[in-house]
Design an enzyme around this catalytic site. Structure first.
Site, PDB file in Angstrom:
ATOM      1  CG  ASP A 164      -0.865  -5.608  30.059  1.00  0.00           C
ATOM      2  OD1 ASP A 164      -1.789  -6.434  30.053  1.00  0.00           O
ATOM      3  OD2 ASP A 164       0.168  -5.756  29.390  1.00  0.00           O
ATOM      4  CD  GLU A 394      -1.752  -4.483  21.090  1.00  0.00           C
ATOM      5  OE1 GLU A 394      -0.839  -3.810  20.541  1.00  0.00           O
ATOM      6  OE2 GLU A 394      -1.616  -5.031  22.205  1.00  0.00           O
TER       7      GLU A 394
HETATM    8  C1  DGY Z   1       2.829  -6.999  27.069  1.00  0.00           C
HETATM    9  O1  DGY Z   1       3.991  -7.410  27.097  1.00  0.00           O
HETATM   10  O2  DGY Z   1       2.516  -5.849  26.799  1.00  0.00           O
HETATM   11  C2  DGY Z   1       1.743  -7.952  27.294  1.00  0.00           C
HETATM   12  O3  DGY Z   1       0.510  -7.335  27.375  1.00  0.00           O
HETATM   13  C3  DGY Z   1       1.960  -8.840  28.470  1.00  0.00           C
HETATM   14  O4  DGY Z   1       1.014  -9.833  28.383  1.00  0.00           O
END
Ligand code: DGY
Length: 422
Positions: A164, A394
């Site tokens: 992201d 994560e």
């Molecule tokens: C988030 O909402 O952080 C996710 O990575 C979107 O896929």
């Protein structure tokens, strides 16, 4: 602690995140089914219950659009712990979903699953039922995201890359307008803000979501007018590898589909085009902003996906091996998602530095296949150390090793069962 204790914890994590056929990445922070998370998690389920593993992919296919697209999130149930939810996206066909996809690794995971499956009749029946839908998915990528047949598909949203807030998207994203409406983020209820993207990035992520909706999800309109269009080196390489893996599976299980020849041609196109994304200046592979036609010159771990995919030439693989060695030795744990020598490196902030163990696994596979076992071994050892010291998070702070983002994370558990705890 014994290895079997960690393995049992990993299996428990999959079970607590099981929402009845699909697995959430982690409760609260991500309460739906995510595309590439689910593909990896299915592989983890193979160590618990093979039938359940195949079900994971069936549930993903249940959200497939008529044009073949497998969405990045499928909103199977309502939840108020995540934003932006189905009301904001306003998308989906059989099920509510987002209108973008995610790195298309599901065929590669299915090939891995096939290799370890013990129930062969189940394997065969599931692959026969599901592979045609995966072929449609790949055809969608090439048709909708590369309408000019360049061999290099485009991504329309940083969320589509799965990475992201990677520094590679900074310039392309800065050109996107910001939304003007007020909104309440939910991610910051679960995770420290210094481990997540900034508001300025969310404002633009949401502008794009609005843009897709206002464009009625029409592929032509979006292709013409999307203010963010990036040939993403990670997606391109993972798609290439997954297409190869898909063709292998189709051949092995005698799947007929009129699009298979097309997929072979797409592979050739990508092979011919990939070096357009190599920079002589940085001696590295990058994404390209197709609006400005400039390479995104930040060095991120996505560039190593070309080695994973078998797309880089032996000469370039040698250069990338030396680069990976220096890179791996520049943070306490390897492999940081952004090169630690970059001024944009932030060892704790999501995709701007932390270590992601599924990425370590893919990069390790690439170097192992290129006979650079020492890198693969280092990545695996560091992954093991992180898991043992910090647990099933994560992602991990590349210097302190601290667990970051969500805890009890499904893909970390899956990769632990399949690779780290071996
Ligand atoms: C988030 O909402 O952080 C996710 O990575 C979107 O896929």
């Amino acid at each position: 602690m014994k290895l079997s204790t960690y393995q049992n914890t990993a299996k428990e994590i999959l079970k607590i995140n099981d929402f009845g056929g699909y697995t959430v990445p982690t409760k609260g922070l991500y309460p739906f089914q995510w595309n590439w998370d689910s593909a990896i998690t299915a592989l983890g389920w193979m160590y618990v219950d093979e039938k359940r593993a195949w079900k994971e992919i069936e549930m993903l296919i249940a959200g497939q659009w008529q044009n073949g697209m497998l969405p990045h999130i499928i909103f199977h149930q309502e939840s108020d712990t995540y934003f932006p939810g189905p009301d904001v996206w306003g998308a989906g066909e059989k099920l509510h979903s987002t209108s973008i996809s995610q790195p298309p690794i599901v065929a590669s995971m299915m090939l891995e699953m096939a290799a370890i499956a013990t129930d062969k009749p189940l394997l065969e029946s599931k692959l026969k039922a599901m592979l045609p839908a995966i072929v449609d998915y790949h055809l969608w990528w090439y048709r909708d995201r590369d309408p000019q047949n360049t061999g290099l598909v485009s991504s329309y949203h940083p969320w589509e890359s799965g990475m992201d807030n990677s520094p590679a998207w900074d310039d392309a994203l800065a050109a996107v307008p910001q939304v003007e409406w007020e909104y309440q983020r939910r991610d910051l209820n679960h995770v420290d803000s210094d481990q997540r993207p900034h508001k300025a990035q969310y404002d633009r992520y949401l502008y794009l979501v609005d843009f897709f909706k206002k464009s009625n999800f029409d592929p032509q309109i979006i292709y013409q007018n999307c203010p963010y269009k990036v040939q993403d080196i990670g997606i391109i390489a993972m798609l290439y590898k997954a297409t190869l893996d898909l063709l292998t599976l189709c051949q092995q299980f005698k799947i007929e589909h009129q699009g298979l020849d097309q997929l072979s041609k797409e592979l050739e196109l990508t092979e011919q085009a990939i070096d357009q994304l190599w920079s002589d200046e940085t001696q590295f592979y990058h994404s390209r902003n197709t609006i400005t036609n400039e390479l995104c010159l930040d060095q991120t771990s996505a560039g190593f996906m070309t080695v994973y995919a078998g797309l880089s030439s032996p000469e370039k693989t040698q250069i990338l091996t030396e680069c990976a060695q220096t890179w791996a030795n520049s943070s306490q744990y390897s492999l940081a998602s952004t090169i630690p020598s970059s001024e944009k490196y932030e060892p704790q902030r999501y995709w701007r530095g932390p270590i992601w163990l599924h990425i370590n696994w893919m990069i390790a596979q690439g170097f192992e296949k290129s006979n650079q076992n020492f890198i693969a071994e280092k990545l695996q050892q560091d992954a093991k150390a992180l898991l043992k010291e910090s647990g099933f998070f994560e992602y991990f702070h590349a210097d302190s090793g601290q667990g970051c983002g969500g805890d009890n994370f499904s893909w970390t558990a899956a990769i632990a069962l399949h690779w780290i705890l071996k």
